[in-house]
Design an enzyme around this catalytic site. Structure first.
Site, PDB file in Angstrom:
ATOM      1  N   TYR A  33      -1.196  -0.691  10.577  1.00 34.70           N
ATOM      2  CA  TYR A  33      -1.341  -1.127   9.178  1.00 34.70           C
ATOM      3  C   TYR A  33      -0.201  -0.612   8.293  1.00 34.70           C
ATOM      4  O   TYR A  33       0.414  -1.405   7.565  1.00 34.70           O
ATOM      5  CB  TYR A  33      -2.709  -0.684   8.649  1.00 34.70           C
ATOM      6  CG  TYR A  33      -2.940  -0.984   7.193  1.00 34.70           C
ATOM      7  CD1 TYR A  33      -3.278  -2.266   6.768  1.00 34.70           C
ATOM      8  CD2 TYR A  33      -2.838   0.013   6.226  1.00 34.70           C
ATOM      9  CE1 TYR A  33      -3.491  -2.537   5.429  1.00 34.70           C
ATOM     10  CE2 TYR A  33      -3.044  -0.255   4.885  1.00 34.70           C
ATOM     11  CZ  TYR A  33      -3.376  -1.529   4.487  1.00 34.70           C
ATOM     12  OH  TYR A  33      -3.578  -1.798   3.149  1.00 34.70           O
ATOM     13  N   SER A  53       0.850  -1.198   0.000  1.00 36.69           N
ATOM     14  CA  SER A  53       0.000   0.000   0.000  1.00 36.69           C
ATOM     15  C   SER A  53       0.876   1.234   0.000  1.00 36.69           C
ATOM     16  O   SER A  53       1.994   1.221   0.538  1.00 36.69           O
ATOM     17  CB  SER A  53      -0.884   0.016   1.246  1.00 36.69           C
ATOM     18  OG  SER A  53      -1.526   1.278   1.372  1.00 36.69           O
TER      19      SER A  53
HETATM   20  N1  NAP Z   1      -8.807  -1.191  -0.719  1.00 37.40           N
HETATM   21  C1  NAP Z   1      -7.838  -0.321  -0.542  1.00 37.40           C
HETATM   22  O1  NAP Z   1      -8.059   0.909  -0.461  1.00 37.40           O
HETATM   23  C2  NAP Z   1      -6.410  -0.802  -0.467  1.00 37.40           C
HETATM   24  C3  NAP Z   1      -5.391   0.149  -0.624  1.00 37.40           C
HETATM   25  C4  NAP Z   1      -4.061  -0.258  -0.573  1.00 37.40           C
HETATM   26  C5  NAP Z   1      -3.758  -1.596  -0.385  1.00 37.40           C
HETATM   27  N2  NAP Z   1      -4.763  -2.504  -0.216  1.00 37.40           N
HETATM   28  C6  NAP Z   1      -4.377  -3.904  -0.013  1.00 37.40           C
HETATM   29  O2  NAP Z   1      -4.944  -4.683  -1.040  1.00 37.40           O
HETATM   30  C7  NAP Z   1      -5.131  -6.031  -0.599  1.00 37.40           C
HETATM   31  C8  NAP Z   1      -6.521  -6.502  -0.963  1.00 37.40           C
HETATM   32  O3  NAP Z   1      -7.442  -5.642  -0.324  1.00 37.40           O
HETATM   33  P1  NAP Z   1      -8.906  -5.391  -0.881  1.00 37.40           P
HETATM   34  O4  NAP Z   1      -9.160  -3.947  -0.695  1.00 37.40           O
HETATM   35  O5  NAP Z   1      -9.094  -6.004  -2.218  1.00 37.40           O
HETATM   36  O6  NAP Z   1      -9.730  -6.214   0.246  1.00 37.40           O
HETATM   37  P2  NAP Z   1     -11.184  -6.880   0.254  1.00 37.40           P
HETATM   38  O7  NAP Z   1     -12.070  -6.293  -0.784  1.00 37.40           O
HETATM   39  O8  NAP Z   1     -11.609  -6.795   1.678  1.00 37.40           O
HETATM   40  O9  NAP Z   1     -10.900  -8.423  -0.134  1.00 37.40           O
HETATM   41  C9  NAP Z   1     -10.149  -9.222   0.735  1.00 37.40           C
HETATM   42  C10 NAP Z   1      -9.986 -10.619   0.142  1.00 37.40           C
HETATM   43  O10 NAP Z   1      -9.094 -11.344   0.979  1.00 37.40           O
HETATM   44  C11 NAP Z   1      -9.749 -12.498   1.515  1.00 37.40           C
HETATM   45  N3  NAP Z   1      -9.282 -12.679   2.895  1.00 37.40           N
HETATM   46  C12 NAP Z   1      -9.459 -11.838   3.945  1.00 37.40           C
HETATM   47  N4  NAP Z   1      -8.930 -12.351   5.055  1.00 37.40           N
HETATM   48  C13 NAP Z   1      -8.387 -13.553   4.712  1.00 37.40           C
HETATM   49  C14 NAP Z   1      -7.718 -14.571   5.440  1.00 37.40           C
HETATM   50  N5  NAP Z   1      -7.521 -14.479   6.755  1.00 37.40           N
HETATM   51  N6  NAP Z   1      -7.294 -15.672   4.762  1.00 37.40           N
HETATM   52  C15 NAP Z   1      -7.519 -15.793   3.434  1.00 37.40           C
HETATM   53  N7  NAP Z   1      -8.155 -14.860   2.697  1.00 37.40           N
HETATM   54  C16 NAP Z   1      -8.588 -13.757   3.332  1.00 37.40           C
HETATM   55  C17 NAP Z   1     -11.244 -12.181   1.408  1.00 37.40           C
HETATM   56  O11 NAP Z   1     -12.074 -13.348   1.301  1.00 37.40           O
HETATM   57  P3  NAP Z   1     -12.657 -14.125   2.626  1.00 37.40           P
HETATM   58  O12 NAP Z   1     -13.275 -13.088   3.497  1.00 37.40           O
HETATM   59  O13 NAP Z   1     -13.613 -15.135   2.077  1.00 37.40           O
HETATM   60  O14 NAP Z   1     -11.469 -14.776   3.250  1.00 37.40           O
HETATM   61  C18 NAP Z   1     -11.271 -11.408   0.097  1.00 37.40           C
HETATM   62  O15 NAP Z   1     -11.223 -12.301  -0.989  1.00 37.40           O
HETATM   63  C19 NAP Z   1      -4.827  -6.009   0.904  1.00 37.40           C
HETATM   64  O16 NAP Z   1      -3.535  -6.516   1.131  1.00 37.40           O
HETATM   65  C20 NAP Z   1      -4.890  -4.531   1.267  1.00 37.40           C
HETATM   66  O17 NAP Z   1      -4.084  -4.227   2.380  1.00 37.40           O
HETATM   67  C21 NAP Z   1      -6.083  -2.143  -0.257  1.00 37.40           C
END
Ligand code: NAP
Length: 265
Positions: free
Chosen positions: A152, A139
Site C-alpha cells: 500500500y 497518504s
Molecule cells: N482512511 C484512512 O485512514 C486513509 C488514510 C490515508 C489515505 N487514505 C486514502 O483515502 C482514499 C479514500 O479512502 P477512505 O478511507 O475514504 O475509504 P472508504 O471509506 O473505504 O471509501 C471508499 C470509497 O471508494 C469507493 N470504491 C472502493 N473501491 C472502488 C472501486 N473499485 N471502484 C470505484 N469505487 C470504489 C467506495 O464505494 P463502493 O464500495 O460502492 O465502490 C467508497 O465510496 C483512498 O485512496 C485511501 O487510500 C485513507
C-alpha cells in the site's frame, strides 16, 4: 450568465470521497460521483442534490476494471470537468509473502492505474481551457516504508510523486495537480480491508471533513503536496528527512498492523 463549476469525485459514497462531495456541493459545484454500489450512489446523489441545490450525476463503475475506467475516462474527455478528485483507493490486510498476484493487481489497478488513466483523460481539456485542477488522494504512508510487508505505501508513494511531477508540468498552463496525504482518517477503509485499528490511539485519527477542508485550502494556495494537520506534517518530515536506518528500525520494531507476529513476513 456564469457557468456553474463541475467536479468528478471517485469513491464519493463513503469516507474522504463523501466529504469531498459534501464540501464541493456546498461550494456550488455540480457533481459527477463514482462508486460501485449503485443504490448507495443514487441515495448519495439525491441527498446532495436535495441539500445543496446542485446537479449530481451518479456513475456506477468499478475502477479496478478496464471497462469501469474506460467509462469514466470517456466522461472526463467529453465533459468540462473543472476539478477531478481521484479518491477511491484500497488496502489489503495480507502480508506480501502471503498475498496473491491477483490481489496486488487489484490494489495497483485502483490506487495507481485508475489515478493515472483518469488524470490523463482530464488534463488535456483543462490545459486547453487554461483552468482546472486534479486532487489525488494519497497518504502519509507513501513517505516511507512504515507498513512492512505491505505494498500500500508503495502505491501511495507513486501517487504523491506522480502528482507532484505532473503538477509541475501543467502549472504553466494554469492547471493544478495536488496530492492530498492524510494520516489515519475515520472512514470505512480499514474495516473493508479487515485491518484491526483497535490499538490506534484516538489522537492519531483525523476527521474526513477537516481533511478535505485543509486539502482544498492547500489547493487554493497552490501546493503540490498537502499533508493535513501539524502532527502528520511532522511525521511526513520525519519520514522524508530522518536517517533511513532509524526509520527502518522503528518500522521493523512496530511491524505495522499487517503481518505482526507472523514469522513469514
Ligand atoms: N482512511 C484512512 O485512514 C486513509 C488514510 C490515508 C489515505 N487514505 C486514502 O483515502 C482514499 C479514500 O479512502 P477512505 O478511507 O475514504 O475509504 P472508504 O471509506 O473505504 O471509501 C471508499 C470509497 O471508494 C469507493 N470504491 C472502493 N473501491 C472502488 C472501486 N473499485 N471502484 C470505484 N469505487 C470504489 C467506495 O464505494 P463502493 O464500495 O460502492 O465502490 C467508497 O465510496 C483512498 O485512496 C485511501 O487510500 C485513507
Amino acid at each position: 450568465m456564469s457557468q456553474s463549476r463541475t467536479a468528478l469525485v471517485t469513491g464519493a459514497t463513503a469516507g474522504i470521497g463523501a466529504a469531498f462531495a459534501r464540501h464541493l456541493a456546498k461550494a456550488g459545484y455540480d457533481l459527477t460521483i463514482v462508486a460501485r454500489d449503485e443504490a448507495r450512489l443514487a441515495e448519495t446523489a439525491e441527498r446532495l442534490a436535495g441539500e445543496h441545490g446542485v446537479a449530481v450525476k451518479p456513475v456506477t463503475a468499478d475502477l479496478v476494471t478496464d471497462d469501469g475506467r474506460a467509462g469514466v475516462q470517456e466522461l472526463l474527455r467529453a465533459g468540462q470537468i473543472d476539478l477531478l478528485v481521484n479518491n477511491a483507493g484500497m488496502s489489503l490486510n495480507t502480508p506480501f509473502l502471503r498475498s496473491t498476484t491477483e490481489g496486488e493487481e487489484r490494489l495497483l489497478a485502483l490506487n495507481v492505474h485508475a489515478v493515472m488513466a483518469l488524470t490523463l483523460a482530464a488534463l488535456p481539456g483543462m490545459v486547453e481551457r487554461r483552468a482546472g485542477a486534479v486532487v489525488n488522494v494519497s497518504s502519509v504512508a507513501g513517505f516511507g516504508a512504515g507498513m512492512p510487508g505491505s505494498t500500500y505505501p508503495a502505491s501511495k508513494a507513486w501517487v504523491t510523486n506522480f502528482s507532484e511531477s505532473v503538477g509541475l508540468s501543467v502549472r504553466p498552463f494554469g492547471v493544478r495537480v495536488m496530492a492530498l496525504c492524510p494520516g489515519y482518517v475515520r472512514t470505512e477503509f480499514h474495516d473493508r480491508a479487515g485491518i484491526n485499528t483497535s490499538g490506534t490511539p484516538d489522537w492519531l485519527w483525523l476527521d474526513a471533513d477537516a481533511v478535505v477542508a485543509d486539502g482544498m485550502a492547500d489547493l487554493r494556495k497552490g501546493k503540490y503536496v498537502s499533508v493535513p494537520t501539524w502532527k502528520y506534517k511532522l511525521a511526513a518530515f520525519g519520514l522524508k528527512h530522518l536517517p533511513r536506518p532509524l526509520i527502518q528500525r522503528v518500522a521493523r520494531d512496530t511491524r505495522g498492523r499487517i503481518g505482526r507476529n507472523d514469522p513469514q513476513v
